[in-house]
Design a protein around this motif. Sequence first.
Motif, PDB file in Angstrom:
ATOM      1  N   VAL A  10      31.562 -13.964  24.658  1.00  0.00           N
ATOM      2  CA  VAL A  10      30.723 -12.970  23.971  1.00  0.00           C
ATOM      3  C   VAL A  10      29.953 -12.150  24.995  1.00  0.00           C
ATOM      4  O   VAL A  10      29.847 -10.923  24.894  1.00  0.00           O
ATOM      5  CB  VAL A  10      29.750 -13.664  22.991  1.00  0.00           C
ATOM      6  N   LEU A  11      29.428 -12.839  26.012  1.00  0.00           N
ATOM      7  CA  LEU A  11      28.633 -12.141  27.024  1.00  0.00           C
ATOM      8  C   LEU A  11      29.469 -11.087  27.749  1.00  0.00           C
ATOM      9  O   LEU A  11      29.051  -9.928  27.880  1.00  0.00           O
ATOM     10  CB  LEU A  11      28.063 -13.152  28.021  1.00  0.00           C
ATOM     11  N   LEU A  12      30.661 -11.474  28.214  1.00  0.00           N
ATOM     12  CA  LEU A  12      31.479 -10.527  28.976  1.00  0.00           C
ATOM     13  C   LEU A  12      31.971  -9.387  28.095  1.00  0.00           C
ATOM     14  O   LEU A  12      32.056  -8.239  28.539  1.00  0.00           O
ATOM     15  CB  LEU A  12      32.661 -11.247  29.620  1.00  0.00           C
ATOM     16  N   THR A  13      32.276  -9.688  26.828  1.00  0.00           N
ATOM     17  CA  THR A  13      32.733  -8.648  25.909  1.00  0.00           C
ATOM     18  C   THR A  13      31.649  -7.590  25.709  1.00  0.00           C
ATOM     19  O   THR A  13      31.906  -6.385  25.805  1.00  0.00           O
ATOM     20  CB  THR A  13      33.121  -9.258  24.550  1.00  0.00           C
ATOM     21  N   ARG A  14      30.430  -8.040  25.471  1.00  0.00           N
ATOM     22  CA  ARG A  14      29.348  -7.080  25.213  1.00  0.00           C
ATOM     23  C   ARG A  14      28.870  -6.398  26.484  1.00  0.00           C
ATOM     24  O   ARG A  14      28.452  -5.255  26.458  1.00  0.00           O
ATOM     25  CB  ARG A  14      28.195  -7.776  24.494  1.00  0.00           C
ATOM     26  N   PHE A  15      28.934  -7.105  27.617  1.00  0.00           N
ATOM     27  CA  PHE A  15      28.532  -6.477  28.872  1.00  0.00           C
ATOM     28  C   PHE A  15      29.565  -5.457  29.339  1.00  0.00           C
ATOM     29  O   PHE A  15      29.262  -4.587  30.153  1.00  0.00           O
ATOM     30  CB  PHE A  15      28.308  -7.535  29.957  1.00  0.00           C
ATOM     31  N   THR A  16      30.796  -5.574  28.852  1.00  0.00           N
ATOM     32  CA  THR A  16      31.834  -4.601  29.202  1.00  0.00           C
ATOM     33  C   THR A  16      31.567  -3.257  28.540  1.00  0.00           C
ATOM     34  O   THR A  16      31.927  -2.201  29.065  1.00  0.00           O
ATOM     35  CB  THR A  16      33.223  -5.114  28.758  1.00  0.00           C
ATOM     36  N   GLN A  17      30.916  -3.289  27.381  1.00  0.00           N
ATOM     37  CA  GLN A  17      30.616  -2.062  26.648  1.00  0.00           C
ATOM     38  C   GLN A  17      29.509  -1.284  27.354  1.00  0.00           C
ATOM     39  O   GLN A  17      28.887  -1.756  28.296  1.00  0.00           O
ATOM     40  CB  GLN A  17      30.201  -2.416  25.210  1.00  0.00           C
ATOM     41  N   ASP A  18      29.256  -0.080  26.875  1.00  0.00           N
ATOM     42  CA  ASP A  18      28.185   0.737  27.433  1.00  0.00           C
ATOM     43  C   ASP A  18      26.857  -0.015  27.329  1.00  0.00           C
ATOM     44  O   ASP A  18      26.647  -0.817  26.416  1.00  0.00           O
ATOM     45  CB  ASP A  18      28.071   2.069  26.693  1.00  0.00           C
ATOM     46  N   VAL A  19      25.951   0.289  28.246  1.00  0.00           N
ATOM     47  CA  VAL A  19      24.644  -0.363  28.241  1.00  0.00           C
ATOM     48  C   VAL A  19      23.953  -0.091  26.912  1.00  0.00           C
ATOM     49  O   VAL A  19      23.779   1.054  26.501  1.00  0.00           O
ATOM     50  CB  VAL A  19      23.767   0.152  29.406  1.00  0.00           C
ATOM     51  N   GLU A  20      23.595  -1.189  26.222  1.00  0.00           N
ATOM     52  CA  GLU A  20      22.995  -1.033  24.905  1.00  0.00           C
ATOM     53  C   GLU A  20      21.511  -0.684  25.007  1.00  0.00           C
ATOM     54  O   GLU A  20      20.801  -1.184  25.881  1.00  0.00           O
ATOM     55  CB  GLU A  20      23.163  -2.328  24.106  1.00  0.00           C
ATOM     56  N   ASP A  21      21.044   0.153  24.071  1.00  0.00           N
ATOM     57  CA  ASP A  21      19.626   0.463  23.962  1.00  0.00           C
ATOM     58  C   ASP A  21      18.967  -0.666  23.176  1.00  0.00           C
ATOM     59  O   ASP A  21      19.165  -0.799  21.972  1.00  0.00           O
ATOM     60  CB  ASP A  21      19.437   1.808  23.244  1.00  0.00           C
ATOM     61  N   MET A  22      18.201  -1.488  23.869  1.00  0.00           N
ATOM     62  CA  MET A  22      17.581  -2.655  23.233  1.00  0.00           C
ATOM     63  C   MET A  22      16.098  -2.412  22.949  1.00  0.00           C
ATOM     64  O   MET A  22      15.331  -3.369  22.779  1.00  0.00           O
ATOM     65  CB  MET A  22      17.757  -3.886  24.134  1.00  0.00           C
ATOM     66  N   SER A  23      15.671  -1.160  22.882  1.00  0.00           N
ATOM     67  CA  SER A  23      14.248  -0.851  22.689  1.00  0.00           C
ATOM     68  C   SER A  23      13.706  -1.416  21.375  1.00  0.00           C
ATOM     69  O   SER A  23      12.522  -1.768  21.280  1.00  0.00           O
ATOM     70  CB  SER A  23      14.023   0.655  22.748  1.00  0.00           C
ATOM     71  N   HIS A  24      14.581  -1.526  20.346  1.00  0.00           N
ATOM     72  CA  HIS A  24      14.132  -2.030  19.046  1.00  0.00           C
ATOM     73  C   HIS A  24      13.636  -3.472  19.135  1.00  0.00           C
ATOM     74  O   HIS A  24      12.829  -3.914  18.317  1.00  0.00           O
ATOM     75  CB  HIS A  24      15.265  -1.929  18.013  1.00  0.00           C
ATOM     76  N   ARG A  25      14.121  -4.219  20.148  1.00  0.00           N
ATOM     77  CA  ARG A  25      13.703  -5.617  20.283  1.00  0.00           C
ATOM     78  C   ARG A  25      12.343  -5.753  20.953  1.00  0.00           C
ATOM     79  O   ARG A  25      11.826  -6.867  21.105  1.00  0.00           O
ATOM     80  CB  ARG A  25      14.744  -6.414  21.072  1.00  0.00           C
ATOM     81  N   LEU A  26      11.762  -4.627  21.346  1.00  0.00           N
ATOM     82  CA  LEU A  26      10.436  -4.636  21.960  1.00  0.00           C
ATOM     83  C   LEU A  26       9.396  -4.007  21.040  1.00  0.00           C
ATOM     84  O   LEU A  26       8.292  -3.660  21.475  1.00  0.00           O
ATOM     85  CB  LEU A  26      10.481  -3.890  23.300  1.00  0.00           C
ATOM     86  N   GLU A  27       9.742  -3.873  19.769  1.00  0.00           N
ATOM     87  CA  GLU A  27       8.845  -3.257  18.791  1.00  0.00           C
ATOM     88  C   GLU A  27       8.654  -4.195  17.596  1.00  0.00           C
ATOM     89  O   GLU A  27       9.566  -4.936  17.209  1.00  0.00           O
ATOM     90  CB  GLU A  27       9.426  -1.921  18.281  1.00  0.00           C
ATOM     91  N   GLY A  28       7.470  -4.153  16.995  1.00  0.00           N
ATOM     92  CA  GLY A  28       7.181  -4.820  15.728  1.00  0.00           C
ATOM     93  C   GLY A  28       7.525  -6.291  15.702  1.00  0.00           C
ATOM     94  O   GLY A  28       7.266  -7.053  16.632  1.00  0.00           O
ATOM     95  N   LYS A  29       8.149  -6.732  14.588  1.00  0.00           N
ATOM     96  CA  LYS A  29       8.476  -8.140  14.389  1.00  0.00           C
ATOM     97  C   LYS A  29       9.499  -8.633  15.404  1.00  0.00           C
ATOM     98  O   LYS A  29       9.463  -9.802  15.824  1.00  0.00           O
ATOM     99  CB  LYS A  29       9.009  -8.351  12.973  1.00  0.00           C
ATOM    100  N   GLU A  30      10.425  -7.747  15.789  1.00  0.00           N
ATOM    101  CA  GLU A  30      11.441  -8.132  16.773  1.00  0.00           C
ATOM    102  C   GLU A  30      10.798  -8.510  18.102  1.00  0.00           C
ATOM    103  O   GLU A  30      11.217  -9.455  18.769  1.00  0.00           O
ATOM    104  CB  GLU A  30      12.442  -6.997  16.969  1.00  0.00           C
ATOM    105  N   ARG A  31       9.778  -7.757  18.477  1.00  0.00           N
ATOM    106  CA  ARG A  31       9.082  -8.042  19.734  1.00  0.00           C
ATOM    107  C   ARG A  31       8.398  -9.415  19.663  1.00  0.00           C
ATOM    108  O   ARG A  31       8.476 -10.198  20.614  1.00  0.00           O
ATOM    109  CB  ARG A  31       8.051  -6.951  20.020  1.00  0.00           C
ATOM    110  N   LYS A  32       7.721  -9.681  18.538  1.00  0.00           N
ATOM    111  CA  LYS A  32       7.033 -10.960  18.378  1.00  0.00           C
ATOM    112  C   LYS A  32       8.025 -12.112  18.442  1.00  0.00           C
ATOM    113  O   LYS A  32       7.777 -13.150  19.070  1.00  0.00           O
ATOM    114  CB  LYS A  32       6.278 -10.961  17.051  1.00  0.00           C
ATOM    115  N   LYS A  33       9.159 -11.929  17.783  1.00  0.00           N
ATOM    116  CA  LYS A  33      10.205 -12.952  17.795  1.00  0.00           C
ATOM    117  C   LYS A  33      10.721 -13.191  19.213  1.00  0.00           C
ATOM    118  O   LYS A  33      10.925 -14.332  19.641  1.00  0.00           O
ATOM    119  CB  LYS A  33      11.338 -12.500  16.878  1.00  0.00           C
TER     120      LYS A  33
END
Length: 562
Positions: A10-33
């Motif tokens: 899973v790691l290599l498959t997703r790292f092969t793709q374009d760099v993902e924008d993970m900004s949503h994980r640093l906001e709101g409930k996602e950030r707290k989690k």
Amino acid sequence: MMQQINEKSVLLTRFTQDVEDMSHRLEGKERKKFLYKKIDLGQMQDNEIVDDLLTLRYIANNRMHEFENLLKEKLDAYESALVRAIEESFTERITYNEELLETVTEELVPYYHGRFQINLSREISFLPLELRLLLYTKLLVIEPYKIIRYNLLDRISLTLYKSGNPKLGEYATFLKTMLGVELAPLIFKTEKRFEELFWADIGANEKIETVKEEILDEANLYQKTIEREFWYGFKGMSDLKNINDVHAAKLCLKAFTLYFEKVVELSNQMEEVFLKYYDTRNRKPVERMLNEEGLESLTIKPRYTIAIIGQKGQREMTVEEKDEYEEGMRRRAKTWAGIGRETLLMNKGKTRAKDEVYQAPEVLDQSSARLHLTNLVQLISNRSYTLNQFDRYMFGLVISSLKSKDWDKKRLNLFLGTLTYVQSMLWNRNDRDPVVLLKITMDLIEQDGLLESHGVGWPIGLVVNEMGRTSKKDYIVVFEKIQRNDIFAGIVFVSSREPLRKGGKKQSEIESHIDQLLYSLVIDWKRIEKKMGATKKDSSLLRDGLKELSKEKEKIFAENQN
């Protein structure tokens, strides 16, 4: 050990793709989690782990100024989780073998701590894979110096692949790459992108299982059992031509025989025979053992490959390249093993240091610091002492200085930073550079206005001219130019025939080239604390003291900006 079905990663498959924008994980409930999640690699789903790792890479690339501390905390958490996962995979040959665990902890770890290098680990390569992982992980958790952690993570990732656990190997490669990007100016003399380093390592690691099988097959070791690792190590350690560091070989031999003592009967006889051979160079008793076991024709041929960062694939070294590389390893190993090799005793033959003389006071004020810095110079130069003895004195001075309200915060920062680097140098068996550092620090702490004459702002490091070592006067104090969370970056030695402070232009040129290098040398206080077995009270005092220094640094930086 640790065999797994080769699933699509899973790691290599997703790292092969374009760099993902993970900004949503640093906001709101996602950030707290994300902030409060407990990291357990055995319980988390693959996609959940990869989400976290992609978020950490996103922070490093895009949001370092906002989330630098969070990035460090999460990388530490994932490293700890990786170590736990590896420990949980150990067989009873390790987990129920108290004598082996004590040997690794009390003898092998101190021997390699502070100076582990990839190209000086030949003797470790003859140990069974899980025993190597035991040693590497025990070194990793107490190692405060980034470049050594980078080397250890390299060996851990490689050994995990060899052990048939590519998933944990990928996580180790990720952690190594995150360090590698930060250390690139130091390692590669230029900046490197994450993708360049990560995929080069993955390619090398994926090939290593094939290379391992080829080496064992060439040695006629075909059985797929634990005995194969025994015979490989037995044959490798049976010939001094395969060994660069005899003392390291003795320590590894002891661990090796303890690991196999209940599995292979011959292991109970080999330690005495091999140790005598190492001391006398008389190989006849070893040859008799080899003949009795039918191993006289078995050969061990080390294989080395060359990979170029940013390019796919790798090639095996030619015979000439291999000979030159191994000769270089032998020369370095001879120097490396020459000091304090048996009991970590420094200055053997000089008057032994007494613990009661080298003890930290309950509270250390700035006005008394010179006395103890002078004591450290005397200890390093004129006394016989163990590295553990120095560590206790050093850590005591750290704690007692943080109890005092008498210090100028800038000078306290230099004092603490110097102590950590002196400790690191001594564990690397370098007892020359610490003396000049301690003398420079004495002057900067004691002489009114001397620190300020070097510049304004927060002092984050020192650059010392090796050619000015005897005068101890040619150095530069580097001040913070770009706000970072680290309160102290590092200390660098350079060689210059001209004085470093000869004109502002020369000094500014040096500082502009050295800033990033200094920050790649930052030492981790948490690991020093763990190594020292600090009490909860001392740990709390250390954390609070460092936070106070950090606040003062931010205040000074803001004042200078205004």
